[in-house]
Scaffold this motif. Sequence first.
Motif, PDB file in Angstrom:
ATOM      1  N   ILE A 167      44.267  40.039  37.370  1.00  0.00           N
ATOM      2  CA  ILE A 167      43.531  41.305  37.343  1.00  0.00           C
ATOM      3  C   ILE A 167      43.182  41.762  38.759  1.00  0.00           C
ATOM      4  N   GLN A 168      42.688  40.825  39.557  1.00  0.00           N
ATOM      5  CA  GLN A 168      42.269  41.174  40.902  1.00  0.00           C
ATOM      6  C   GLN A 168      43.440  41.681  41.742  1.00  0.00           C
ATOM      7  N   LEU A 169      44.582  41.030  41.639  1.00  0.00           N
ATOM      8  CA  LEU A 169      45.749  41.449  42.419  1.00  0.00           C
ATOM      9  C   LEU A 169      46.247  42.827  41.989  1.00  0.00           C
ATOM     10  N   LYS A 170      46.303  43.070  40.685  1.00  0.00           N
ATOM     11  CA  LYS A 170      46.785  44.360  40.196  1.00  0.00           C
ATOM     12  C   LYS A 170      45.815  45.483  40.571  1.00  0.00           C
ATOM     13  N   MET A 171      44.517  45.206  40.495  1.00  0.00           N
ATOM     14  CA  MET A 171      43.540  46.222  40.864  1.00  0.00           C
ATOM     15  C   MET A 171      43.636  46.560  42.351  1.00  0.00           C
ATOM     16  N   GLU A 172      43.799  45.556  43.178  1.00  0.00           N
ATOM     17  CA  GLU A 172      43.926  45.811  44.614  1.00  0.00           C
ATOM     18  C   GLU A 172      45.174  46.636  44.919  1.00  0.00           C
ATOM     19  N   ASP A 173      46.268  46.339  44.238  1.00  0.00           N
ATOM     20  CA  ASP A 173      47.495  47.110  44.438  1.00  0.00           C
ATOM     21  C   ASP A 173      47.299  48.557  43.986  1.00  0.00           C
ATOM     22  N   PHE A 174      46.622  48.743  42.874  1.00  0.00           N
ATOM     23  CA  PHE A 174      46.369  50.087  42.359  1.00  0.00           C
ATOM     24  C   PHE A 174      45.482  50.883  43.320  1.00  0.00           C
ATOM     25  N   ILE A 175      44.436  50.244  43.840  1.00  0.00           N
ATOM     26  CA  ILE A 175      43.531  50.917  44.773  1.00  0.00           C
ATOM     27  C   ILE A 175      44.275  51.297  46.053  1.00  0.00           C
ATOM     28  N   SER A 176      45.164  50.444  46.506  1.00  0.00           N
ATOM     29  CA  SER A 176      45.951  50.753  47.702  1.00  0.00           C
ATOM     30  C   SER A 176      46.820  51.991  47.484  1.00  0.00           C
ATOM     31  N   ARG A 177      47.423  52.092  46.308  1.00  0.00           N
ATOM     32  CA  ARG A 177      48.249  53.264  46.015  1.00  0.00           C
ATOM     33  C   ARG A 177      47.404  54.536  45.989  1.00  0.00           C
ATOM     34  N   MET A 178      46.208  54.448  45.441  1.00  0.00           N
ATOM     35  CA  MET A 178      45.346  55.623  45.409  1.00  0.00           C
ATOM     36  C   MET A 178      44.875  56.014  46.796  1.00  0.00           C
ATOM     37  N   GLN A 179      44.624  55.029  47.646  1.00  0.00           N
ATOM     38  CA  GLN A 179      44.180  55.326  49.001  1.00  0.00           C
ATOM     39  C   GLN A 179      45.242  56.095  49.779  1.00  0.00           C
ATOM     40  N   GLU A 180      46.497  55.801  49.520  1.00  0.00           N
ATOM     41  CA  GLU A 180      47.575  56.515  50.192  1.00  0.00           C
ATOM     42  C   GLU A 180      47.596  57.989  49.813  1.00  0.00           C
TER      43      GLU A 180
ATOM     44  N   PHE B 132      51.225  48.797  33.508  1.00  0.00           N
ATOM     45  CA  PHE B 132      50.952  50.227  33.656  1.00  0.00           C
ATOM     46  C   PHE B 132      50.076  50.488  34.874  1.00  0.00           C
ATOM     47  N   LEU B 133      49.110  49.613  35.090  1.00  0.00           N
ATOM     48  CA  LEU B 133      48.212  49.774  36.232  1.00  0.00           C
ATOM     49  C   LEU B 133      48.986  49.760  37.548  1.00  0.00           C
ATOM     50  N   SER B 134      50.039  48.984  37.611  1.00  0.00           N
ATOM     51  CA  SER B 134      50.797  48.843  38.852  1.00  0.00           C
ATOM     52  C   SER B 134      51.893  49.886  39.024  1.00  0.00           C
ATOM     53  N   HIS B 135      52.382  50.457  37.925  1.00  0.00           N
ATOM     54  CA  HIS B 135      53.577  51.293  38.021  1.00  0.00           C
ATOM     55  C   HIS B 135      53.385  52.738  37.569  1.00  0.00           C
ATOM     56  N   CYS B 136      52.277  53.063  36.932  1.00  0.00           N
ATOM     57  CA  CYS B 136      52.127  54.427  36.436  1.00  0.00           C
ATOM     58  C   CYS B 136      51.829  55.382  37.579  1.00  0.00           C
ATOM     59  N   SER B 137      52.172  56.637  37.372  1.00  0.00           N
ATOM     60  CA  SER B 137      51.921  57.688  38.354  1.00  0.00           C
ATOM     61  C   SER B 137      51.386  58.909  37.629  1.00  0.00           C
ATOM     62  N   VAL B 138      50.829  59.828  38.396  1.00  0.00           N
ATOM     63  CA  VAL B 138      50.247  61.037  37.814  1.00  0.00           C
ATOM     64  C   VAL B 138      51.356  62.038  37.550  1.00  0.00           C
ATOM     65  N   GLN B 139      51.531  62.402  36.253  1.00  0.00           N
ATOM     66  CA  GLN B 139      52.611  63.342  35.922  1.00  0.00           C
ATOM     67  C   GLN B 139      52.138  64.511  35.063  1.00  0.00           C
ATOM     68  N   LEU B 140      50.849  64.586  34.768  1.00  0.00           N
ATOM     69  CA  LEU B 140      50.345  65.694  33.975  1.00  0.00           C
ATOM     70  C   LEU B 140      49.917  66.812  34.918  1.00  0.00           C
ATOM     71  N   HIS B 141      50.831  67.776  35.167  1.00  0.00           N
ATOM     72  CA  HIS B 141      50.586  68.836  36.150  1.00  0.00           C
ATOM     73  C   HIS B 141      50.490  70.185  35.436  1.00  0.00           C
ATOM     74  N   PHE B 142      49.602  70.291  34.471  1.00  0.00           N
ATOM     75  CA  PHE B 142      49.511  71.543  33.729  1.00  0.00           C
ATOM     76  C   PHE B 142      48.580  72.536  34.413  1.00  0.00           C
ATOM     77  N   GLU B 143      47.568  72.043  35.103  1.00  0.00           N
ATOM     78  CA  GLU B 143      46.576  72.919  35.708  1.00  0.00           C
ATOM     79  C   GLU B 143      46.767  72.888  37.230  1.00  0.00           C
ATOM     80  N   ASP B 144      47.328  73.968  37.767  1.00  0.00           N
ATOM     81  CA  ASP B 144      47.627  74.007  39.201  1.00  0.00           C
ATOM     82  C   ASP B 144      46.371  73.889  40.047  1.00  0.00           C
TER      83      ASP B 144
END
Length: 576
Positions: A536-549, A464-476
Amino acid sequence: MEAEPSPAPPWHSTPVKPSATTDIAESMENRSCHSPASSCHSSCSSEQDCSATSFNSDLGSLTSMQLDSDLLSLSPPSLDSNSSWKDDGPEEKPPHLCQERDLPPRLSPAPTLSTTPEKAQGPLLETNDLLPQEPTQQVTPARSDADSKAWLDKLHSFRRSGVQHLFLQGIATNLETQQKPELIPRGKLSMVRTTMEENFLEGTLHLLNEFVSCQHCPPKDIISHLIRQVLLNAHEEEILKDTYMLLMKIQMLHPANAATVGWDWTLLKFIMEDQEKPPGRLLFLQYVVQTLEDDLQKNLRLHLLQKSIAKKVLSCDVCFNNVKEVVKWLVAAITGVGFCQPQEQPQETPSSSAEARAERSSSSPSPASTQAPAAFFAQKVMLLLQRMLSIAVEVDRSPTCSSRRIANEIFPFILNIPLRSQRETLLNTMESQLLRCRLLELLFQHSCDVPSTSSMSLEKILYFLSHCSVQLHFEDETATWQRWDEMLQYLSLLLMSYQSVIREHLRSSLSDRMDLIVQKAKPRLQESDNITNLDIQLKMEDFISRMQEVLGQPFPPQIQEKLFLLRDLFFIVATA
């Protein structure tokens, strides 16, 4: 197009002086659970005479006390909260079994309801408490006898109870000397029925309070009359208070079972969905949860859960439609849609309005004065309904199957809850860690472009850490970083809930769980639960990279804090 539910009333609304209904409702939540079954058993100790006096017939002395609540926060109360009664002074041996006992002193006012998890706040907010540089020091020590006893106590109380008996606290149990109670003698029952026929409520309550004792219990039709005709119909403060106290006294001395319970699901459904909202509705719901809790604990000790009230009204195998209705009531209580609206006053003509108001104020209290404020009512109902869902998860043979069915029912609702605070309230107040774990799993499965088909495990959380995305768009108006912040919070909550499921054997049935705890059995891990610090370290780094984008740098402080905490939680879990 289906209308979105309106936001719930703010939890921090202006304080309102609680009515008598509020006082009684609050008082029941102030203590950890003591099963009335055990309380009744306790009252017949071998060192006590079972023929003694009954409780004070004049409930006015009880009802005059203001009983405030301390359980409007999201976290369960302390398991040792009852010790305050025992430690206030030297313990005295009561000379009689049903001797009068003093009520606890006035309690502190209730705090406002938070929208962040109290249980999760410790590890999520206290950064200094987690030491990422020393994860190997977090290895779980061998469980001692004291730990096992604490777990059994926790199992016994199901983490906490919605309501609490006021009488006969702390008396030792002695089942051998317990005598089978008899019905109130015919002559006395005739007196009670006469007051019922004449609609003399005060007389009915007074006589029953005099006649009910350890040896004598009222018949089922009398209890049903107290619930239907008095508690749910009366509008006077004293009548509501006295009726509720009498019902709780009867429940403590003679716990209801499937054959003697004075309410049924049809009545509960009608009251919960009644637009007129009788003032005694909250007290009735508390009484319902108390009867479910007491009967479940008694049958759990006897290994006869199939004969419990909960099995007949909250079983996912037998009556899942009832569980669906509890889910619907819970979502309504959280969102405030069609559930907690103030009681409407009858329309009056201008010429008669002043006279009618004067007559009502001089003759009887306003219905609004006996109905809990809307925000308080919603909070109490929410906690009681969460308790009912927790019982529904546990009453059947397979908690795993039950939690999946209930989570599947809740999932469409949580996707349509508009506010983050309301979604967090639903998750944070959820008593069943197994149900919360399954519901969060569904949320993250929904947010992944390619859902995982594997069973729940630590490896799946990393997925989930590597593949989840933000999809709760209720509050514009909600900033993008706040949506990522919510997702990080749910990841940490999922990780902690899953650890509770594993360590506390929550996938096993209640009876099997008791045996596993007594045997000090080790958690049953899957192969996919074996993750390494490198993973854990690899997945966290990948997650942080996605957020930085998406967010750029630097991250907001809230994001940085939750990233550190999530990483440290993973390290702790991996080395435990």
